[in-house]
Structures are given as C-alpha cells and as structure tokens.
Design an enzyme around this catalytic site. Structure first.
Site, short mmCIF file in Angstrom:
data_model
loop_
_atom_site.label_atom_id
_atom_site.label_comp_id
_atom_site.label_asym_id
_atom_site.label_seq_id
_atom_site.Cartn_x
_atom_site.Cartn_y
_atom_site.Cartn_z
N GLU A 153 0.82 -1.21 0.00
CA GLU A 153 0.00 0.00 0.00
C GLU A 153 0.86 1.27 0.00
O GLU A 153 0.65 2.19 0.79
CB GLU A 153 -0.94 0.01 1.22
CG GLU A 153 -1.94 -1.12 1.21
CD GLU A 153 -2.78 -1.15 2.48
OE1 GLU A 153 -4.01 -1.09 2.36
OE2 GLU A 153 -2.22 -1.23 3.56
N GLU A 222 -8.90 -4.83 -0.96
CA GLU A 222 -9.46 -4.60 0.37
C GLU A 222 -10.82 -3.93 0.25
O GLU A 222 -10.89 -2.73 -0.01
CB GLU A 222 -8.52 -3.75 1.24
CG GLU A 222 -7.28 -4.49 1.69
CD GLU A 222 -6.48 -3.71 2.74
OE1 GLU A 222 -7.03 -2.72 3.28
OE2 GLU A 222 -5.33 -4.10 3.01
#
Length: 818
Positions: A153, A222
């Site tokens: 990320e 996610e």
C-alpha cells in the site's frame, strides 16, 4: 539478513509449500479481463482471515465457514515480526504456523492469496516489521535504502519520500518479478505499478476504479467490512445492504476479484495490536465475528449475493457488455455472449429514492442504493437492499469463575503487589528524558522514570493545606504517576492524537519526595510516512505551586528501569508462576495499583466461544495458561451519545463515522479466550492490574445465539430453495422462503413470534400488523420445532396469501435455539 518478498501473491497451494516460496500447482496468468487459472477465467470471491488473529483449533472452522459462505479464496498477510523474533531467530509454531494454515486452505479445496509483505500495516504492531530492524544502521523504512526493501500500500505515501519513493517502488516491483514465482504480483494502492505487476484498489467502493493498464484485470484487494476500533473509540458497523451493494456494483462494472477485509477479523492477542490504541478485539464488523460465529444477516446476505454473481460468471468474464441508462441514477450493464447467454446488473445509485424501471418489457422495483441481479436478463434473483436471510441476536452468558480446588469453600486469589518505581538494579540514569520506544525497543509496554525533589519545611502549601500541581507532558501513549509510593493518577492520549498532558494536584511532604512515572505504550505505529521514527514517552515534568512558582524537573537526573518486575520474572507462565511469594486470600484487594492476581479455574461449561469480562478492572494484561489474552482496558468511549446512531440508514456512501455504536460505553469489556487454550480444570488465569480494579467481579462469558429471526417479503427475489443438502437445489425459482438454522448441536426449541401478513418491527421486537394470518404460528412450529434447520415457503399451501388485499405481505419469525 535475508529479506522476504513483497506484495500480493495468488498461489494454488501444494504440499511442497516452504517458508520462503509458494509453488503453484496450476498455471496462473491474467489479461485485461480476469485472472486465468489453468486456462480458465476465474471470478473470485476472497476472504481475509489472518492466521495469528485466531488459533489453530479455529482455522478449519473459519475456512469452512468462508467456503459455505460462497468464498473461493482465503487471503492473509504474513507477519514478519511474529516469525523472526530477533535476527535469525525464526518461529513458525502455534498461531504463527503458516504452513499448517495454508494446508487447511488447500484441504478445503480453496485458493490462497498470500500477502507476504512483510510490511503489512493492518493495525498490527509496527506494521508487522520487527522493531529490531529499525536499529540496524542506515535503515529507513519505506524508501530506497539498502537495509529496507519491502512494501505494501505504498502509493499513498510515495510522494513523502520524493524521488527515492519512486525509485523504491520501481525497484520493489522489479525485484519481485525477478523471483520467477510463476504467479502474478500485485501492488495495492500503487498508481505507478510497472508491468507486469497489477495495480489494485483498496476502499469502501471500487466500482469506479480502473487499472493503469488495459491489460490488467480489475481487482479489489481490500473491501472494508467495517473499521478498526481504538480504546476510547466507538464501533463502526457497515450495513449488510451497503456492503452487498459495493460488491455487486464492482462486478457490474467489470470487477474480477473481490477480497473482503476483513471476513474474520479476530483478536490481537498478546501485544500484537498496533495503532497506537487499537483494541485487543479486531472484530472489524466482519461477516464472521471475532469469536468465529457467522454474523447474521451480513454473512448470509453475502452468501446469497455470491450465488447470484456466480450464476453470471461465464458471461461476465467471456461476454461483452453494454451500458444502458434506465432513467436518472439508474443504469443497467447487460452482458451477452455468442451462445445467447445474457445477464444484467441494474443499479439504482440514488441514495434517497426507490425506483421502478422497465427493462426488456418487464418492470423491476429497485430500492434506493441497490443493485438487482438478473442472471438470465429476465428473473431478478437478488437485490442488495432486500435482506431475507436470518438475523441472530447474540448473548454473552456470564459464568462465575469456578475454583479447580474443590476443597476450597470460598474462591481464592493469589495476590502479589509491585512497588512503584525502580525495582532491582536501575538500568541507567541520565539528565532529562529518553524516547520510550528507543529505550524499551518494544520488549515491554512499560518504562519507569524516577527522580526526587526536596521540599523545604517552610513551604507555604504545607501550612495552608493547598497542594502543588504535577504537570507532565508526553508524546504518547499513557502514564501512571506516583509520589512517595502513592498513586496520583493516570493520563493518556487517544487513537487520533497520542500526545497528552497529565495535570493533577499531588501530596508532597517536607524533605525528600520521590516522583515515579510509569510510562506506557499501547501498541506501536502501524503505517504512514516515516512511521518508524514516531516516538513516545515523557518530554516534560513540572511542579507548580512551590514558593508560588513553577519548578521544572525536566533536566533533573532521572533513573530508568525497563519493564515491571512481574513481567520480567514471567510470573504469568511456567516456572515463573512460583518465583514470587503470592498471598492467598478470599478477599483480594480492590482498587489497588500494580497488582498481580492469579487463580486456578475450571473451563466454562458447554462448547460455545468464551470471553473474559473485565468491565470492573482498570487497565492491564491477562493470560490463561501462559497464553497472552492481550491488553484489557474497559475505557469509556470519548464520544457522546448523539455521535452514534440507533438505526443505520444503509443508503448512501459508507464511512467509518456514519453508522457508529458504543458511544459513552466501555471500548471493550469482553476479551476472547479461545476454547483450545483451556484444560478441563487447573487453568491458570493471571491478571496484571496497573491502576486498580475489582477482581471479584471478573467472570467468563459464553457467546451464544439467544434468538434467531427472519423477515421475508412475498415478492422477495429468490435463487431457488436450497434443501437440507447444500449440494442440492430444488426448482423453486422466485418462490420466496424463510430459512432458520440453529448453531450445531442445538435445535429450535420455541417459536416466540410468527406472523404472515403485515408485521412490523425488528428482530427481538416484532409486532403483528392489522393483517395477520392466525395460522402463522402453527405453520412455523410444524416446520421448525425440534429441528436444527427448517424452511418455510411463502405459498398458498402454508399461508392465506390473499388475506391482505392490496398490501405487501411478509413473514416474520423469531425462534429460540437450545
């Protein structure tokens, strides 16, 4: 030092799995439409289950519950700081037995997405990176420097590291691809991921996400089921209707992989919670709750959604799509292929108004903020806003602690109290303050600081009865203050601002006075630019009111001791249990600081999941049989009642502040204790209480389904009635039905409410409407009593379907399981 790999990795697990490389049992490739496994396009539903946030005894059940919920893939991070405790010291046992976890997934016939990090964020302590790595010379996390080359990320933070951030991202991608793992690599939230790495989306909604290359599939790594919680915070609860809407809309717009973060959140056992201030519970409002029970209706509603999507899989992945406007805020994406197959997703994105639309000469009603799925372009089998699956109400049943020694007439605790301040030999002394984290290196939460001050006997406050004020500034996270061995108070930051000020009147005497401060961390930073350099601890100490002025003690000589004595001696497990002279008493002290409590107890009866009720304790740690239950802190939420909602309106975009509960209530009162940690008797429960509580009010609790409900409309879309055998489907499309299921080893013992007609209310509080079929209870009891699972069809054979002329009818049922 051998550094591990990066990013997301899709792998078909084989028995030749090793710690450093996952072999693919099949050929995994991709193109601009989907992942391709052994030549077959795959539309995948994935579920995040982090292996160390549960225990090995739970893993088979969790994986099976996911599979029964229509999930194809289990996803997990790999937690480096749980596997390499010190340089070269590896651990893959217990909750960190990754190989065993992977084999369980394989045995279930499912795929595994291994998110090998090792930087993971995930509200896990220090983002999953070992703290010792920070102290290797030259190390700066998350940028281009030789000792640190790992990531996850990164796109949100790359700019903070300027040119080195860009170089780092490109290097990381190149290094990963060069490993020749034979499976695709994925970079989450990475807008400049180079080919062949796939960039993916993390968000509450990813329908509008487009990969940076048309040759990459659209993947959602996610999809947040809720949100994490902090001590002092509140619970973010994402409605099932909105959660399903986000998934259906994603696949409507060309999505190919959806991963739920989390599907089972689990527990931050021991000191694994990060944040700082992340609670021991990592429930995340996930479809499977912290204790391993399906959260209904969320789990069941998603299960029905997955069935509907899978009915469309072939045409979604192999056909062509056309987008059609059906009016303001309503659009249809129609998928067709050369065989004549047709599927359509119709979305109403208006967040206030229901819509009725015409599609191919048929009329469809879409509630606001919903998607309808028609696998044959004719029959609506699912709408995201129409929840017809079972709702459960959960009760936490108290169970008093039962002494294993049945010869004892009264329950007894063994007690040992620590003295405030330096114990044993001091670790060091310096003028001024040190950073808490750099000093303890996270080997403990605790760091003692002590100094002394001399008070002249002529000080005015000694004669006037007034009190000086102790003022302590800290950059985080919490502290307890003592003067002359007496507790003066506690102060702490919160999840959004770690720094805080302690300001309390204190009692000083003429002569020498000892100031002792126990500084605390509550989980280390988990993410963000330069997060590895964010410190904690005391920065300033002053006393106001001495000779009408302020005395600054910040430059004093301060003596330091790392940790507390009982922790150092490990008196919570093994041989350490007997390293102290415990005092046995049936009247343990209440409200006493720095106190250890030990009791030998039986396991709670039954087979339900177990928690520990710590509502009447202050703050500290708990262990059972040497296993770390975790930090406990029933700290009240700082939010006012009006900051939370009683009823959540699912319509419109969700955010962590939209549908909160728990305002003004304890942040966490129940702490999960896995059943597998218990022996039938002789279990050693140890509590370390920092600030004072009442151990006599500690209880176990059993997590149990108290009531089960279902509410189904007569016009409810239906996929077809599943029989008791999940592999069989009867040909009953568009025949609405109610299904109720009790937990295993229990049956439906009573029907508390049943009404076909116009009932109102919600589970636990249904009311009969003006229109009611008086035979409702008889029909439901005949179908359900003394059964583990039952189905009631909404047909003329069962109910007077024409009873409520001109009104929309439904069936509401509430039962108890036992």
């Amino acid at each position: 030092m051998k550094l591990c790999y990066i990013f997301w990795l899709l792998c078909l697990v084989s028995t030749s799995l090793t710690f450093t490389l996952v072999y693919a049992a099949g050929n995994v490739t991709y193109d601009g439409r989907s992942l391709i496994i052994d030549g077959q396009r795959k539309l995948l539903i994935s579920a995040s289950i982090h292996y160390p946030r549960s225990v090995p005894a739970m893993w088979p059940g969790l994986v099976q519950t996911a599979k029964e919920g229509g999930v194809d893939v289990i996803e997990t991070y790999v937690f480096w700081n749980g596997h390499e405790l010190s340089p070269g010291n590896y651990y893959f046992g217990g909750r960190f037995d990754l190989v065993n976890f992977a084999k369980i997934v394989q045995e279930a016939g499912m795929y595994l997405i291994l998110r090998i990090g090792p930087f993971v964020a995930a509200e896990w302590n220090f983002g999953g990176v070992p703290v010792w790595l920070h102290y290797i010379p030259g190390t700066v996390f998350r940028t281009y420097n030789q000792p640190f080359m790992i990531e996850n990320e990164y796109g949100n933070y790359e700019d903070h590291y300027k040119e080195d951030g860009k170089k780092y991202a490109l290097w990381a991608a190149k290094m990963a691809v060069s490993q020749n793992t034979s499976v695709p690599w994925i970079m989450c939230q990475q807008w400049d991921a180079p080919d062949p790495v796939i960039d993916t989306c993390n968000s509450f909604y990813c329908d509008q996400f487009t990969p940076t290359s048309p040759n990459r599939p659209k993947m959602w790594t996610e999809n947040w089921s809720g949100w994490s919680k902090t001590f002092g915070g509140r619970d973010a609860q994402r409605p099932a209707e909105d959660f399903a809407f986000s998934v259906a809309h994603f696949f409507q717009k060309g999505g190919t992989v959806n991963n739920y973060y989390m599907y089972h959140g689990g527990t931050n056992f021991g000191r694994t919670a990060g944040g700082p201030f992340i609670t021991t519970s990592y429930d995340f409002d996930a479809p499977v709750d912290e204790y391993g029970l399906p959260r209904l209706p969320k789990w069941g509603h998603l299960k029905e959604l997955h069935k509907a999507i899978k009915l469309c899989e072939h045409v979604l992945l192999n056909g062509k799509s056309v987008n059609i406007s059906l009016g303001p805020s309503v659009e249809a994406d129609v998928y067709t292929d050369s065989s004549g197959a047709c599927a359509v997703f119709i979305a109403n994105v208006d967040d206030k108004n229901d819509k009725t639309v015409e599609f191919q000469n048929a009329s469809y009603h879409l509630p606001a903020w919903s998607v309808s799925i028609l696998p044959d372009c004719k029959n609506e089998v699912f709408n995201t806003a129409k929840v017809s699956t079972q709702t459960n109400k959960i009760a936490m049943i108290p169970e008093k602690l039962q002494q294993s020694d049945k010869g004892q007439k009264t329950f007894k605790w063994d007690v040992w109290k620590e003295n405030p301040g330096i114990w044993g030999k001091a670790d060091f002394a310096v003028n001024g303050f040190v950073d808490h984290i750099n000093t303890t290196k996270d080997t403990t939460d605790y760091l003692w600081h002590t100094t002394s001050i001399s008070v002249d006997e002529n000080e005015e406050f000694l004669n006037k009865g007034s009190k000086p004020v102790l003022l302590i500034e800290s950059k985080g996270h919490a502290l307890h203050a003592f003067v002359n061995q007496k507790y003066q108070g506690t102060a702490y930051g919160n999840g959004s601002h770690s720094a805080f000020t302690f300001k309390n009147p204190i009692s000083l005497k003429a002569g020498k006075n000892e100031i002792a401060i126990l500084s605390l961390t509550v989980g280390l930073q988990t993410a963000g630019p330069f997060y590895d350099f964010i410190g904690a601890g005391v920065t300033s100490v002053q006393i106001k009111g001495l000779n009408n002025k302020t005395i600054d003690l910040s430059s004093n000589a301060w003596t330091y001791k790392i940790g507390v004595q009982g922790e150092h001696l490990r008196i919570y497990q093994g041989d350490g249990l007997n390293s102290m002279n415990w005092t046995s008493t049936s009247k343990p002290p209440k409200g006493q600081t720095l106190t250890w409590y030990k009791a030998i107890v039986d396991a709670p009866p039954g087979d339900e999941p177990v928690g520990l009720d710590m509502l009447y304790m202050g703050k500290g740690f708990a262990w059972l049989n040497g296993e770390g239950i975790g930090r406990y802190w029933p700290r009240l939420s700082e939010f006012k009642k009006e900051d939370c909602v009683e009823e959540c309106d699912y319509r419109g975009k969700f955010n962590p502040d939209k549908c909160d509960t728990g305002c003004g209530e304890p942040s966490q009162k129940w702490y999960h204790v896995p059943r597998s940690w218990f022996k039938p008797s002789g279990n050693v429960l140890v509590i370390f209480e920092e600030k004072g509580g009442d151990p006599t009010k500690i209880t176990f609790v059993r997590r149990k389904v108290s009531i089960a409900c279902v509410l189904v409309a007569k016009d409810q879309p239906s996929l077809g009635l599943l029989s008791q055998d999940e592999n069989m489907m009867e040909n009953n499309k568009n025949v609405p039905f109610a299904r109720l299921t009790c937990p295993s080893n229990s049956v439906i013992m009573a029907v508390k409410f049943a009404s076909f007609g116009t009932p109102s209310g919600k589970c636990g509080a249904y009311l009969k409407g003006d229109c009611h079929d008086s035979n409702s209870s008889i029909v439901v009891e005949k179908a359900c009593l003394n059964k583990n699972d039952c189905v009631i069809k909404l047909t003329e054979e069962n109910f007077k379907t024409n009873l409520c002329s001109g009104l929309s009818t439904k069936l509401a049922v509430e039962v108890t399981c036992s």
